[in-house]
Design an enzyme around this catalytic site. Structure first.
Site, short mmCIF file in Angstrom:
data_model
loop_
_atom_site.label_atom_id
_atom_site.label_comp_id
_atom_site.label_asym_id
_atom_site.label_seq_id
_atom_site.Cartn_x
_atom_site.Cartn_y
_atom_site.Cartn_z
N MET A 102 -3.68 -8.60 2.94
CA MET A 102 -2.40 -8.83 2.28
C MET A 102 -1.79 -10.14 2.76
O MET A 102 -1.60 -10.32 3.98
CB MET A 102 -1.42 -7.68 2.58
N ILE A 159 -3.60 -3.04 10.22
CA ILE A 159 -3.85 -4.10 11.20
C ILE A 159 -2.79 -5.18 11.06
O ILE A 159 -2.61 -5.74 9.97
CB ILE A 159 -5.25 -4.71 11.02
N GLY A 189 2.38 -10.06 6.10
CA GLY A 189 0.98 -10.47 6.16
C GLY A 189 0.14 -9.61 7.09
O GLY A 189 0.43 -9.50 8.28
N SER A 190 -0.93 -9.00 6.58
CA SER A 190 -1.67 -8.05 7.40
C SER A 190 -2.93 -7.59 6.66
O SER A 190 -3.32 -8.19 5.67
CB SER A 190 -0.77 -6.85 7.73
N ARG A 191 -3.53 -6.48 7.13
CA ARG A 191 -4.77 -6.00 6.54
C ARG A 191 -4.87 -4.49 6.67
O ARG A 191 -4.38 -3.90 7.62
CB ARG A 191 -5.95 -6.66 7.25
#
Length: 232
Positions: A102, A159, A189-191
């Protein structure tokens, strides 16, 4: 708060976790506008961007317990067989991992990829390297859920990324989840990694855009056990 209500109700719903941020930007815009009028409009641009970041649109989730639905909006950044993180206690056998990255422009509300019941939730502190890098799975701050489904246990790992500094998860152990149900959020912002057992086949490709709660990212060949519902 009329602007806030307009953004929330007319344009798109704003998740409650974003209320303090939107309000802070709006108040700052008023203060800056009192000092120098053009600054008000600059501040309003940031206020609207903040509301956009915390948007929480409704999604139409496929109702099929053999399907695995994307837990996040973003780009499919990895499809590979890997050993799941030790804290998930899913064993040492490789599992299919599908990662969705993301960026700051994606909706950051996280949704359950399958119907099931939460077996465990495990938080691990860590660093904040770019979440798109493979090493982020091991090095970054993360929060992992293990969900018991009719196809066995799956892992879902939030994450943190380079900018993200806060992982939110409001789900609890032993609670049921429906596919597409909201369970968490990661700021800026991440995953999301999804770990799937044998029998799952990917239904997306690298670089493909995924929509949380709607895009089918994998599929199981056939049902293996009873449907796990809120009344199980």
């Amino acid at each position: 708060m009329s602007l806030f209500n307009t953004v929330r109700n007319t344009i798109v719903p704003v998740h409650k976790e974003g209320y303090p941020f939107v309000a802070a930007f709006f108040v700052a815009s008023l203060v800056l506008g009192w000092i120098f009028k053009p600054l008000f409009w600059i501040g309003m641009i940031f206020t609207l961007w903040c509301a956009y970041f915390f948007r929480d649109p409704e999604r139409v989730t496929p109702q099929d317990d053999d399907l695995v639905i994307s837990p996040a909006d973003g780009k499919v950044s990895a499809i590979q067989m890997v050993t799941p993180p030790a804290e998930l206690d899913l064993g040492s056998e490789p599992m299919l991992r599908i990662s969705v990255f993301m960026n700051v422009f994606n909706c950051h509300v996280n949704r359950a990829p399958m119907r099931g019941r939460i077996v465990s939730i495990n938080y691990r502190s860590g660093s904040f390297v770019n979440a798109e890098l493979d090493k982020a799975s091991e090095d970054n701050e993360r929060n992992g859920l293990v969900i018991e489904t009719r196809h066995g246990q799956i892992g879902v790992v939030q994450i943190a990324g380079l900018v993200a500094r806060r992982i939110l998860c409001w789900a609890n152990t032993n609670e049921p989840l429906d596919a597409g149900e909201r369970f968490g959020l990661i700021r800026f912002g991440s995953r999301l990694d999804v770990f799937l057992p044998a029998g799952a086949a990917p239904r997306v490709s690298l670089g493909q855009t995924a929509i949380a709660g709607e895009t089918v990212i994998a599929e199981f060949a056939s049902a293996k056990g009873p449907v796990i519902s809120r009344h199980s």
